[in-house]
Design a protein around this motif. Structure first.
Motif, PDB file in Angstrom:
ATOM      1  N   CYS A 155       4.856  17.636   4.495  1.00 32.87           N
ATOM      2  CA  CYS A 155       4.870  16.389   5.275  1.00 32.87           C
ATOM      3  C   CYS A 155       3.482  15.737   5.298  1.00 32.87           C
ATOM      4  N   PHE A 156       2.437  16.571   5.362  1.00 37.79           N
ATOM      5  CA  PHE A 156       1.077  16.024   5.339  1.00 37.79           C
ATOM      6  C   PHE A 156       0.758  15.382   3.987  1.00 37.79           C
ATOM      7  N   LEU A 157       1.413  15.858   2.934  1.00 39.30           N
ATOM      8  CA  LEU A 157       1.181  15.320   1.596  1.00 39.30           C
ATOM      9  C   LEU A 157       1.969  14.038   1.338  1.00 39.30           C
ATOM     10  N   ALA A 158       2.927  13.729   2.207  1.00 34.56           N
ATOM     11  CA  ALA A 158       3.807  12.575   1.993  1.00 34.56           C
ATOM     12  C   ALA A 158       3.058  11.251   1.801  1.00 34.56           C
ATOM     13  N   PRO A 159       1.955  10.982   2.540  1.00 37.19           N
ATOM     14  CA  PRO A 159       1.257   9.705   2.346  1.00 37.19           C
ATOM     15  C   PRO A 159       0.432   9.630   1.062  1.00 37.19           C
ATOM     16  N   MET A 160       0.308  10.737   0.313  1.00 36.39           N
ATOM     17  CA  MET A 160      -0.563  10.757  -0.863  1.00 36.39           C
ATOM     18  C   MET A 160      -0.228   9.673  -1.892  1.00 36.39           C
ATOM     19  N   PRO A 161       1.053   9.472  -2.262  1.00 39.30           N
ATOM     20  CA  PRO A 161       1.354   8.404  -3.227  1.00 39.30           C
ATOM     21  C   PRO A 161       0.889   7.026  -2.751  1.00 39.30           C
ATOM     22  N   THR A 162       1.043   6.769  -1.454  1.00 38.47           N
ATOM     23  CA  THR A 162       0.606   5.480  -0.894  1.00 38.47           C
ATOM     24  C   THR A 162      -0.902   5.331  -1.014  1.00 38.47           C
ATOM     25  N   LEU A 215      -2.918   6.892  -3.125  1.00 40.09           N
ATOM     26  CA  LEU A 215      -3.292   6.767  -4.534  1.00 40.09           C
ATOM     27  C   LEU A 215      -3.040   5.346  -5.038  1.00 40.09           C
ATOM     28  N   GLN A 216      -1.995   4.709  -4.510  1.00 41.10           N
ATOM     29  CA  GLN A 216      -1.734   3.316  -4.862  1.00 41.10           C
ATOM     30  C   GLN A 216      -2.828   2.405  -4.306  1.00 41.10           C
ATOM     31  N   VAL A 217      -3.315   2.731  -3.115  1.00 44.57           N
ATOM     32  CA  VAL A 217      -4.424   1.975  -2.514  1.00 44.57           C
ATOM     33  C   VAL A 217      -5.655   2.067  -3.415  1.00 44.57           C
ATOM     34  N   ARG A 238      -5.691   2.649  -6.651  1.00 49.02           N
ATOM     35  CA  ARG A 238      -5.446   1.886  -7.880  1.00 49.02           C
ATOM     36  C   ARG A 238      -5.583   0.379  -7.643  1.00 49.02           C
ATOM     37  N   ASP A 239      -5.061  -0.077  -6.492  1.00 45.25           N
ATOM     38  CA  ASP A 239      -5.112  -1.512  -6.175  1.00 45.25           C
ATOM     39  C   ASP A 239      -6.455  -1.930  -5.593  1.00 45.25           C
ATOM     40  N   LYS A 240      -7.239  -0.930  -5.151  1.00 41.46           N
ATOM     41  CA  LYS A 240      -8.506  -1.198  -4.456  1.00 41.46           C
ATOM     42  C   LYS A 240      -8.301  -2.113  -3.254  1.00 41.46           C
ATOM     43  N   SER A 241      -7.176  -1.905  -2.578  1.00 39.25           N
ATOM     44  CA  SER A 241      -6.841  -2.696  -1.393  1.00 39.25           C
ATOM     45  C   SER A 241      -5.789  -1.952  -0.578  1.00 39.25           C
ATOM     46  N   THR A 242      -5.914  -2.037   0.748  1.00 42.21           N
ATOM     47  CA  THR A 242      -4.928  -1.407   1.625  1.00 42.21           C
ATOM     48  C   THR A 242      -3.773  -2.350   1.930  1.00 42.21           C
ATOM     49  N   GLY A 243      -3.935  -3.618   1.551  1.00 44.63           N
ATOM     50  CA  GLY A 243      -2.893  -4.587   1.859  1.00 44.63           C
ATOM     51  C   GLY A 243      -2.685  -4.678   3.363  1.00 44.63           C
ATOM     52  N   ALA A 244      -1.414  -4.587   3.789  1.00 44.48           N
ATOM     53  CA  ALA A 244      -1.100  -4.678   5.221  1.00 44.48           C
ATOM     54  C   ALA A 244      -0.870  -3.307   5.856  1.00 44.48           C
ATOM     55  N   LEU A 245      -1.252  -2.246   5.162  1.00 45.43           N
ATOM     56  CA  LEU A 245      -1.042  -0.894   5.699  1.00 45.43           C
ATOM     57  C   LEU A 245      -1.821  -0.692   7.000  1.00 45.43           C
ATOM     58  N   PRO A 246      -1.218  -0.024   7.991  1.00 45.30           N
ATOM     59  CA  PRO A 246      -1.926   0.269   9.238  1.00 45.30           C
ATOM     60  C   PRO A 246      -2.809   1.507   9.102  1.00 45.30           C
ATOM     61  N   LEU A 247      -3.831   1.602   9.916  1.00 44.75           N
ATOM     62  CA  LEU A 247      -4.747   2.745   9.905  1.00 44.75           C
ATOM     63  C   LEU A 247      -4.254   3.874  10.806  1.00 44.75           C
ATOM     64  N   TYR A 257      -8.814   4.829   3.143  1.00 47.17           N
ATOM     65  CA  TYR A 257      -8.372   3.577   3.761  1.00 47.17           C
ATOM     66  C   TYR A 257      -9.571   2.701   4.119  1.00 47.17           C
ATOM     67  N   VAL A 258     -10.550   3.312   4.766  1.00 44.72           N
ATOM     68  CA  VAL A 258     -11.741   2.566   5.192  1.00 44.72           C
ATOM     69  C   VAL A 258     -12.477   1.988   3.982  1.00 44.72           C
ATOM     70  N   ARG A 259     -12.537   2.762   2.912  1.00 43.78           N
ATOM     71  CA  ARG A 259     -13.259   2.311   1.711  1.00 43.78           C
ATOM     72  C   ARG A 259     -12.636   1.068   1.091  1.00 43.78           C
ATOM     73  N   TYR A 260     -11.304   1.006   1.099  1.00 44.31           N
ATOM     74  CA  TYR A 260     -10.621  -0.094   0.416  1.00 44.31           C
ATOM     75  C   TYR A 260      -9.967  -1.099   1.370  1.00 44.31           C
ATOM     76  N   CYS A 261     -10.281  -0.982   2.644  1.00 45.46           N
ATOM     77  CA  CYS A 261      -9.662  -1.883   3.619  1.00 45.46           C
ATOM     78  C   CYS A 261     -10.119  -3.322   3.410  1.00 45.46           C
ATOM     79  N   THR A 262      -9.158  -4.241   3.373  1.00 46.03           N
ATOM     80  CA  THR A 262      -9.464  -5.661   3.149  1.00 46.03           C
ATOM     81  C   THR A 262      -9.048  -6.527   4.341  1.00 46.03           C
ATOM     82  N   ILE A 263      -8.663  -5.889   5.415  1.00 49.99           N
ATOM     83  CA  ILE A 263      -8.203  -6.619   6.595  1.00 49.99           C
ATOM     84  C   ILE A 263      -9.398  -7.238   7.329  1.00 49.99           C
ATOM     85  N   ILE A 264      -9.265  -8.484   7.740  1.00 53.30           N
ATOM     86  CA  ILE A 264     -10.325  -9.163   8.480  1.00 53.30           C
ATOM     87  C   ILE A 264     -10.530  -8.464   9.825  1.00 53.30           C
TER      88      ILE A 264
END
Length: 220
Positions: free
Chosen positions: A20-27, A29-31, A33-42, A85-92
């Motif tokens: 269960c702790f590993l479940a967010p890993m794909p998300t 890794l996508q962050v 690759r995209d170098k952005s968290t998009g609208a994902l919450p912290l 998340y912090v490294r690639y966060c793009t939220i204002i």
């Protein structure tokens, strides 16, 4: 027969927790690759750190290796998810949000460590255990917030099936282990609630499936 089942659940429970702790890993890794968290919450990542740390302390205080070792993985992975998340966060205004989450997690961690120094071992174990129960109730119940949306749209596409199945197996194993082997309310109670939440989500998935809702943009 039953004893073998209890033993199997006790063996599987820590590994299911790690899954269960590993479940967010794909998300995450996508962050990367995209170098952005998009609208994902912290919040899911900061709460993973805090909640896992509480259970690490509880496991150590109660001498339960399966509890503290599996949750130590949660602390490590939660920290990795948080830093990424912090490294690639793009939220204002993200800096203010990050500081708030760091302070909140720090208060929980430092507060519990202080309790461990002040109170007797059995007392602090009970206090931290009840604290862990509270956090688990909140975390397990949060996915049901989407219940209204699923019922309105007649689509359960927003419910992630693999993660929900992982949570079901995890909570089942810990419920059985906590009730019959450990006989520990702080272990079996939150996991019984989590099991109920997982069953509700699986039920909705079975009833509504991933049918496309007009204008929703959800896939079939």
């Amino acid at each position: 027969m039953m004893q073998s089942l209890f033993s199997l659940c006790g063996t599987l429970a820590p590994y299911c927790g790690v899954l269960c702790f590993l479940a967010p890993m794909p998300t995450i890794l996508q962050v990367v690759r995209d170098k952005s968290t998009g609208a994902l919450p912290l919040l899911p990542y900061s709460s993973m750190i805090s909640n896992s740390f509480v259970w690490v302390m509880y496991g150590i205080l109660k001498s339960l290796p399966s509890v503290y070792m599996s949750n130590a993985v949660g602390v490590i992975l939660g920290t990795y998810y948080f830093r990424t998340y912090v490294r690639y966060c793009t939220i204002i205004g993200a800096a203010k949000q990050v500081r708030m989450h760091v302070r909140g997690a720090a208060c929980i961690i430092v507060g519990n460590m202080c309790l461990a120094q002040i109170l007797e071992k059995d007392v602090v174990a009970d206090v931290i255990g009840k604290e862990g129960v509270f956090y688990c109730v909140v975390l397990f119940a949060s996915p049901l917030v989407a219940l209204k949306h699923v019922l309105e749209t007649k689509s359960a596409a927003s419910i992630p099936l693999p993660f929900t199945i992982a949570c079901f197996v995890n909570c089942l194993c810990w419920s059985v282990t906590g009730w019959f082997t450990m006989k520990d309310f702080n272990i079996y109670f939150p996991n019984l609630l989590g099991l109920s939440c997982a069953c509700a989500q699986l039920g909705l998935k079975g009833v509504y499936g991933d049918s496309k809702v007009k204008g929703s943009g959800l896939p079939n």
